[in-house]
Design a protein around this motif. Structure first.
Motif, PDB file in Angstrom:
ATOM      1  N   LEU B 125      -4.916  -1.262   5.856  1.00  0.00           N
ATOM      2  CA  LEU B 125      -3.771  -0.530   5.318  1.00  0.00           C
ATOM      3  C   LEU B 125      -3.980  -0.136   3.860  1.00  0.00           C
ATOM      4  O   LEU B 125      -3.316   0.752   3.348  1.00  0.00           O
ATOM      5  CB  LEU B 125      -2.486  -1.355   5.465  1.00  0.00           C
ATOM      6  CG  LEU B 125      -1.989  -1.493   6.907  1.00  0.00           C
ATOM      7  CD1 LEU B 125      -0.822  -2.448   6.983  1.00  0.00           C
ATOM      8  CD2 LEU B 125      -1.606  -0.130   7.475  1.00  0.00           C
ATOM      9  N   GLN B 130       0.220   5.815   4.123  1.00  0.00           N
ATOM     10  CA  GLN B 130       1.373   5.084   4.646  1.00  0.00           C
ATOM     11  C   GLN B 130       2.221   5.980   5.535  1.00  0.00           C
ATOM     12  O   GLN B 130       3.101   6.693   5.072  1.00  0.00           O
ATOM     13  CB  GLN B 130       2.203   4.541   3.492  1.00  0.00           C
ATOM     14  CG  GLN B 130       1.538   3.356   2.859  1.00  0.00           C
ATOM     15  CD  GLN B 130       2.368   2.752   1.759  1.00  0.00           C
ATOM     16  OE1 GLN B 130       3.165   3.439   1.137  1.00  0.00           O
ATOM     17  NE2 GLN B 130       2.178   1.478   1.516  1.00  0.00           N
ATOM     18  N   ARG B 131       1.935   5.937   6.834  1.00  0.00           N
ATOM     19  CA  ARG B 131       2.725   6.696   7.808  1.00  0.00           C
ATOM     20  C   ARG B 131       3.139   5.740   8.902  1.00  0.00           C
ATOM     21  O   ARG B 131       2.435   4.776   9.192  1.00  0.00           O
ATOM     22  CB  ARG B 131       1.892   7.806   8.453  1.00  0.00           C
ATOM     23  CG  ARG B 131       1.278   8.779   7.515  1.00  0.00           C
ATOM     24  CD  ARG B 131       2.049  10.107   7.515  1.00  0.00           C
ATOM     25  NE  ARG B 131       1.681  10.907   6.339  1.00  0.00           N
ATOM     26  CZ  ARG B 131       0.474  11.465   6.191  1.00  0.00           C
ATOM     27  NH1 ARG B 131      -0.417  11.322   7.138  1.00  0.00           N
ATOM     28  NH2 ARG B 131       0.194  12.165   5.107  1.00  0.00           N
ATOM     29  N   LEU B 135       0.905   2.886  11.042  1.00  0.00           N
ATOM     30  CA  LEU B 135       1.292   1.474  11.061  1.00  0.00           C
ATOM     31  C   LEU B 135       1.321   0.954  12.499  1.00  0.00           C
ATOM     32  O   LEU B 135       0.761  -0.101  12.813  1.00  0.00           O
ATOM     33  CB  LEU B 135       2.665   1.324  10.402  1.00  0.00           C
ATOM     34  CG  LEU B 135       3.222  -0.090  10.363  1.00  0.00           C
ATOM     35  CD1 LEU B 135       2.411  -0.958   9.438  1.00  0.00           C
ATOM     36  CD2 LEU B 135       4.683  -0.081   9.949  1.00  0.00           C
ATOM     37  N   SER B 209       6.194  -5.527   6.226  1.00  0.00           N
ATOM     38  CA  SER B 209       7.257  -4.886   5.457  1.00  0.00           C
ATOM     39  C   SER B 209       7.623  -5.722   4.242  1.00  0.00           C
ATOM     40  O   SER B 209       7.847  -5.218   3.159  1.00  0.00           O
ATOM     41  CB  SER B 209       8.496  -4.678   6.323  1.00  0.00           C
ATOM     42  OG  SER B 209       8.210  -3.782   7.346  1.00  0.00           O
ATOM     43  N   LEU B 213       4.011  -3.277   2.825  1.00  0.00           N
ATOM     44  CA  LEU B 213       2.995  -2.447   3.477  1.00  0.00           C
ATOM     45  C   LEU B 213       3.436  -1.933   4.833  1.00  0.00           C
ATOM     46  O   LEU B 213       2.697  -1.261   5.525  1.00  0.00           O
ATOM     47  CB  LEU B 213       1.704  -3.257   3.649  1.00  0.00           C
ATOM     48  CG  LEU B 213       1.123  -3.762   2.350  1.00  0.00           C
ATOM     49  CD1 LEU B 213       0.131  -4.864   2.599  1.00  0.00           C
ATOM     50  CD2 LEU B 213       0.482  -2.620   1.594  1.00  0.00           C
ATOM     51  N   GLN B 216       8.555   1.842   5.034  1.00  0.00           N
ATOM     52  CA  GLN B 216       8.809   2.144   3.626  1.00  0.00           C
ATOM     53  C   GLN B 216      10.292   2.423   3.376  1.00  0.00           C
ATOM     54  O   GLN B 216      10.955   3.026   4.208  1.00  0.00           O
ATOM     55  CB  GLN B 216       7.964   3.357   3.203  1.00  0.00           C
ATOM     56  CG  GLN B 216       6.468   3.092   3.270  1.00  0.00           C
ATOM     57  CD  GLN B 216       6.049   1.882   2.433  1.00  0.00           C
ATOM     58  OE1 GLN B 216       6.445   1.753   1.274  1.00  0.00           O
ATOM     59  NE2 GLN B 216       5.271   0.987   3.015  1.00  0.00           N
TER      60      GLN B 216
ATOM     61  N   THR C 334      -1.646  -3.081  -2.676  1.00  0.00           N
ATOM     62  CA  THR C 334      -0.580  -2.187  -3.114  1.00  0.00           C
ATOM     63  C   THR C 334      -1.115  -1.088  -4.023  1.00  0.00           C
ATOM     64  O   THR C 334      -0.696   0.060  -3.925  1.00  0.00           O
ATOM     65  CB  THR C 334       0.513  -2.992  -3.864  1.00  0.00           C
ATOM     66  OG1 THR C 334       0.676  -4.235  -3.189  1.00  0.00           O
ATOM     67  CG2 THR C 334       1.816  -2.247  -3.876  1.00  0.00           C
ATOM     68  N   ARG C 336      -4.265  -0.209  -4.099  1.00  0.00           N
ATOM     69  CA  ARG C 336      -5.479   0.287  -3.447  1.00  0.00           C
ATOM     70  C   ARG C 336      -6.738   0.036  -4.272  1.00  0.00           C
ATOM     71  O   ARG C 336      -7.571   0.914  -4.459  1.00  0.00           O
ATOM     72  CB  ARG C 336      -5.334   1.773  -3.117  1.00  0.00           C
ATOM     73  CG  ARG C 336      -4.191   1.952  -2.149  1.00  0.00           C
ATOM     74  CD  ARG C 336      -3.896   3.380  -1.838  1.00  0.00           C
ATOM     75  NE  ARG C 336      -2.793   3.434  -0.894  1.00  0.00           N
ATOM     76  CZ  ARG C 336      -2.933   3.700   0.402  1.00  0.00           C
ATOM     77  NH1 ARG C 336      -4.111   3.958   0.890  1.00  0.00           N
ATOM     78  NH2 ARG C 336      -1.905   3.723   1.202  1.00  0.00           N
TER      79      ARG C 336
END
Lengths: 543, 275, 374
Positions: B125, B130-131, B135, B209, B213, B216, C334, C336
């Protein structure tokens, strides 16, 4: 004189868990009574589910897996052991009453040496001192014919053979000089040539130590050699109780008479066996990188007749079946079907090849998909090989069910709703559905009770008359061979020891192995084992 | 007759699951306020106008909990369904085809399982955008390794049985053997496993979550709600514990049902074969 | 045979082995029990393997060496997966690092600066070479040496996890035995119900509950659980008390359920019945006949559950703001910061693989078939 063991009106319950509905109690032993005097041997005989092991264990006040003794008395030497405290029961077990299990391989603790396990009960109960116990263990190992009695006890269970473990277990039971030993099918898991050694050892040990014994088995011929009295059990109830001679020679009840006189199947050997349907030609086979399992095996199946392949575990007889079906392609050699070479491996064979050779398994339980109905099980080969559907298929299924002598209602049942014998019949019908020319039967009767097995053999013989199908019949049981074979192949350690028409193979002069095999099969008469012992003594008299 | 043999614990589990599912499906109709609607002060206490109080931004906690049920359950369910389809298909194929296919699939699965799931997820991740669908996919792929292992073991056990050999000898293809011979016999253990995987997916999603991660913000989901409200703990505000408890209750309910399923199958087997 | 032959996520799988207690193998085999090949069976498998191919005199030594070799191979494969596998995923590090609005020039600059313009194989070999010498490169975010950062935090994490392991392992084995001893009676049912609830609780829920009750309401301990260099041992211990207990709760429930299943499995063996029929007392049966055979499965269970410890420690560190590896990794994810993520991932995986290896070796050594070959 008072009896050693007096069992009165024994009743044993267990809890069953039906598929739909709450658990319910069922009675598995009901109203069983018997007496056993010191030094006497009582045989408990019955089919699976007769409750014989459960009764045997009640002599140790023990219920296996949720089984409860709910009524009656088990009086040992004047005391009802069912009324004893847990502590009192412990003093009986392993000191006054000892137990020999069916599978010694599982019953010995893999983490400890055999010798330590054999003497443990005697030491814990204070029967013998450590030196005395080990001395007696050596003595018993010797009596029981175990190799190197002095060092045998130093070995671990996995280091000795199955027959030796079974004798070591007998030594363990004899060691504290108990009043009573319960033998629970001690030779059932063994090969017939091993069984006779263990039987001889047990008989000799019982005679030398004057212990009393309960001998549990499903094999009347075996118990006839050991027991003074026999109790025949069925569905948890006593059928007949008498002396061994009376049970064998003058059985009173119909059920007992059937047990004594099974093997009514008797097939006349076909005169001409030269026409080969299947020819096995110098076949060698092994599993990936393993040792050679089949070593230059040659034989043929006479057309429309039965070839019985007989051998003990490790003889390669089941591997031969896998080679014939194509599951295990041979390393070298050929298989000819109607004089044409059969492709070695399964994927290479045509659908017609597959159709013509069908198979029946030992365990009908696992040979049919438990989630398919009988109709689906029988219908699939019809659709798969002949493209049958609808009416035509239904009619054929009914025909098949008629052929195997099952009634109308069976088509829509699941295998679990059938008895063992009925399941095996359905398995036969599934093979017949393909209209094969050859059916491989891998021990199809050895998991069945004798009476049921007899019915299956009769059916197979009848079907052969009707359809001219050939059988390869794999078995370890000489009596079955005598009953149904035309040709016989005797296998030993991957080689064919003897092959030919039944009348030749089973008549002298014998080779050593066939001789041993034939002589090891217990006969259903009193004194057979003594005769064998006598012969052995004479043969080894020069030593 | 059948109904009465279901134990109370399983009834409780099923009732809990039904309630959660009801909330998830009808969230917009039963939630008193909107998902993102600020309705009062921050961290207002329980009781009164807002049954469970308000959160760190002054949104109604009960409403967010109901909307959160929707997100949490549907995402976890999607991941489980996906992981199950993938795992069962691959594992059954491996068990039936054997040979190299089995070797490659199994060894790769071993490798995937050599890294603890959460650690693997964190690594992956960190790279991926972040989609939501990513996930779900990551959760599904990681979880399918566990399904694969169980599925293969169950299938191999069944595949060595005589009735499967009989089908092979008849000349049946892989598809028939997988779907008609093996699958019907593997359904019960797989069903129980599906429940366990779902409970695990709920916990896993919530953990992700919670670590920031997973889902969102401002979308409500139970793990994220714990993260949002965690600072309140120091001031003695229990708002973070409410979604945490919801996760726990859902997982317990699933476990109760699974427990019953497993016991039921084992006692079924116990009843057979004792002549 | 691989060390990863384990389900790292649910305790039920092994537990179901007990479902097969008194069944013929053909039926028991239909259950998911088979999924978790029991340690005994694994032992059998090893024994057969050893008999087939021992190139050293002792099959025991052969197996142990093979097992160690396998771990090395696995570690290598994991490093490949973590470095190259991540590389192969879609998404440009530099682009995501700078955000969508970055100019192409800035992206190119940062790629060059981070060395991303060079081929992946070269970077992998360089990275692997560094890792073997304990050098994980520099953080993208801070530019500082990762090894230095990790050195400080690894100790903290190990202390926390070690504390949890020390408390939970004996407790789990003890409770598992109690449950078996009182099988299907009140203590067993109670333990069963409580542990079922406990495995359903997320780590952060337990953590915040503890904080609210013990730190905020009752004020017994301080929150957050800060530790620093040169902190006295007693104070350190106090700081890890709450996070440690949280971890214990998580691991204990899983481990307990599986220990119970493992012991039940042994207790339902035929040789235990033999011991009962010898009239031995319960204590001797357990100590002399069950225990030696239960070692391998229990060690197996313990190792399996240390996976929960590895995962749990990440969450617990975040909850308690504890300066350990988990916290470090999550922060890096977070922002990266890939080198840090890869380093942490590698270390966590290595610890897990090593624990599995140790468990398997204990299993091998405790197998009488291997210690006393034919």
């Amino acid at each position: 004189m008072a009896e050693l063991l007096d069992v009165k009106n024994l009743r044993i319950d267990a809890t069953a868990y039906p598929e739909d509905g709450p658990p319910e109690d069922i009675t598995i032993v009901d109203g069983v009574s018997f007496q056993l005097g010191r030094g006497r041997v009582l045989g408990l005989i019955g089919e699976s589910g007769a409750g014989k092991s459960t009764i045997g264990l009640s002599a140790l006040a023990y219920g296996r897996g949720g089984v409860r003794i709910t009524g009656g008395e088990v009086i040992l030497d004047g005391t009802d052991i069912l009324k004893l405290s847990p502590r009192g029961i412990r003093r009986v077990r392993g000191a006054k009453v000892c137990y020999v299990a069916q599978s010694a391989a599982a019953a010995f603790n893999p983490a400890h040496r055999l010798g330590d396990q054999v003497v443990e009960a005697a030491l814990r109960h204070g029967v013998l001192s450590r030196e005395e116990a080990h001395e007696r263990a050596r003595y018993l190992f010797d009596v029981l014919g175990l190799p190197d009695p002095d060092t045998f006890g130093k070995r671990y269970p996995h280091q000795v053979s199955g027959g030796q473990l079974q004798r070591a277990m007998t030594a363990m039971a004899l060691l504290p000089s108990p009043d009573l030993i319960v033998f629970d099918e001690p030779t059932t898991a063994l090969d017939v040539t091993t069984q006779i050694d263990v039987l001889v050892a047990i008989k000799r040990a019982i005679e030398e130590t004057h212990t009393a014994a309960l001998y549990i088995t499903h094999d009347l011929a075996v118990v006839a050699q050991i027991a003074d009295d026999i109790m025949v059990l069925r569905h948890g109830k006593t059928v007949e109780y008498g002396t061994t001679r009376q049970i064998l020679e003058e059985p009173r009840e119909t059920y007992t008479r059937e047990l004594v006189t099974v093997r009514q199947v008797k097939k006349e050997e076909a005169p001409d066996q030269s026409q080969a349907l299947l020819k096995i030609d110098h076949v060698n086979a092994r599993y990936a990188n393993g040792p050679l399992i089949l070593d230059d095996v040659s034989m043929h199946v006479p057309r429309g007749q039965t070839l019985a392949i007989v051998g003990e575990s490790g003889s390669g007889k089941s591997t031969l079946a896998r080679v014939i079906t194509g599951l295990l392609p041979p390393e070298s050699g050929r298989i000819l079907f109607k004089n044409e070479p059969l492709p070695a491996s399964l994927p290479e064979r045509s659908r017609d090849h597959l159709r013509k050779i069908q198979m029946i398994y030992q365990m009908a339980d696992t040979a049919m998909n438990p989630r398919h109905t009988i109709r689906q099980i029988l219908g699939r080969p019809l659709t798969f090989y002949f493209g049958m559907h609808g009416q035509e298929k239904s009619r054929r299924i009914q025909e098949l069910l008629d052929q195997i002598e099952l009634g109308k209602g069976f088509a829509d049942r699941y295998p679990a709703e059938l008895s063992g014998g009925q399941k095996q019949r359905v398995a036969i019908a599934r093979a017949l559905a393909a209209e094969p020319e050859l059916i491989l039967c891998d021990e199809p009767t050895s998991a069945l009770d004798p009476l049921v097995a007899d019915g299956i053999l009769t059916l197979l013989t009848k079907l052969q008359r009707e359809t001219q199908v050939s059988y390869v019949f794999i078995t370890h049981d000489i009596a079955t061979v005598r009953a149904i074979a035309d040709s016989v192949a005797v296998m030993y350690l991957g080689q064919v020891v003897r092959f030919g028409p039944k009348s030749q193979v089973l008549s002298p002069p014998f080779d050593d192995y066939t001789d041993l095999l034939l002589k090891s099969v217990p006969e259903m008469k009193v004194g057979w084992l003594e005769d064998v012992l006598e012969t052995r003594r004479m043969e080894s008299g020069g030593r | 007759m059948r109904w009465r043999s279901i134990p109370v614990s399983a009834w409780i589990g099923m009732a809990g699951l039904a309630l959660a599912l009801f909330c998830a499906v009808f969230a917009p109709w039963i939630a008193p306020y909107g998902e993102r609607q600020v309705v009062g002060d921050i961290w207002m206490p329980m009781g009164g106008e807002f049954l469970l109080g308000t959160d760190n931004l002054g949104r109604d906690l009960l409403s967010r909990l109901i909307y959160g049920a929707q997100t949490t359950i549907f995402v976890a369910l999607a991941a489980t369904v996906l992981s199950f389809s993938l795992g069962v298909l691959l594992s059954f194929t491996a068990a039936v085809v054997r040979g190299w296919t089995d070797q490659i699939l199994s060894r790769f699965n071993d490798l995937m399982m050599a890294i603890p799931t959460l650690i693997f997820a964190l690594v992956v991740l960190a790279v991926l955008p972040q989609r939501l669908w990513i996930l779900v996919l990551v959760m599904a792929v990681l979880d399918s390794t566990r399904v694969f292992r169980l599925g293969r073991a169950v299938a191999v056990d069944i595949a060595v049985m005589d009735f499967v050999e009989a089908a092979r000898l008849r000349g049946e293809g892989h598809a028939w053997i997988i779907f008609r011979e093996i699958l019907p016999n593997a359904l019960t253990p797989l069903l129980a496993e599906f429940g366990l995987r779902f409970a695990f997916a709920v916990l896993f999603l919530s953990t992700l979550s919670f670590l920031g991660l997973g889902i969102q913000p401002p979308e409500a989901d139970w793990g994220g709600m714990v993260k949002d409200n965690k600072d309140g703990i120091i001031f003695g505000v229990p708002a973070a514990l409410v979604p945490g408890a919801a996760i726990a209750v859902l997982a317990i309910c699933v476990n109760l049902v699974v427990d019953w399923l497993l016991n039921r199958t084992s006692s079924l087997k116990g009843a057979r074969g004792d002549g | 045979m691989a060390p990863t032959d384990r389900t790292g996520s649910d305790p039920r799988v092994t537990e179901d082995e007990t479902a097969g207690d008194h069944l013929p193998p053909s039926q028991a085999g239909m259950s998911p029990a088979a999924a978790e090949v029991g340690a005994a069976e694994r032992g059998e498998e090893w024994a057969r393997e050893a008999e087939r191919q021992h190139w050293l005199k002792s099959p025991l030594a052969t197996l142990i060496l093979q097992r160690m070799g396998l771990s090395v191979l696995l570690l290598f494969a994991v490093s490949l997966l973590i470095f190259v596998g991540v590389e192969a995923l879609p998404g440009d590090f530099a682009q995501t690092y700078l955000g969508q609005s970055a100019t192409p020039q800035a992206v190119a600059n940062i790629r060059e600066q981070l060395g991303l313009d060079r081929p992946a194989t070269a970077r992998y070999l360089e990275w692997l070479g560094g890792v073997l010498q304990g050098d994980f490169g520099n953080s993208w975010a801070s530019g500082r040496s990762i090894s230095e950062q990790i050195a400080r935090r690894l100790g903290n994490t190990l202390m926390l996890a070690g504390f949890a392991a020390l408390v939970s392992i004996p407790l789990a084995v003890g409770l598992g035995m109690v449950a078996v001893l009182y099988r299907n009676r009140i203590p067993d049912r109670l333990i069963n119900a409580l542990s079922l609830a406990a495995i359903s609780l997320p780590e952060f829920f337990i953590g915040y509950l503890f904080i609210l009750v013990f730190a905020v309401n009752w004020g017994w301990v301080t929150f957050p659980s800060t530790v620093y260099d040169g902190m006295p041992f007693g104070a350190r211990l106090e700081a890890i008390l709450l996070p440690g207990l949280t971890l214990v709760m998580v691991v204990l429930a899983h481990m307990m359920r599986m220990t119970r299943a493992a012991i039940l499995n042994v207790m339902s063996s035929a040789y235990i019945e033999t011991a009962q029929l010898k009239g031995l007392d319960a204590f001797r049966i357990i100590a002399k006949h069950a225990a030696p055979n239960a070692v391998a499965p229990i060690v197996n269970v313990v190792a399996l559950n240390l996976a929960y410890l590895v995962v749990g420690v990440v969450v617990v560190e975040v909850v308690f703001v504890y300066p350990g590896m988990g916290q470090y990794m999550v922060d890096a994810v977070t922002v990266r910061d890939m080198p840090v993520v890869q380093a942490c991932g590698m270390i966590f995986a290595a610890v897990y693989i090593l624990l599995n290896m140790v468990a398997d070796i204990i299993g091998i050594v405790s197998n009488p078939r291997l210690r006393h070959p034919r």
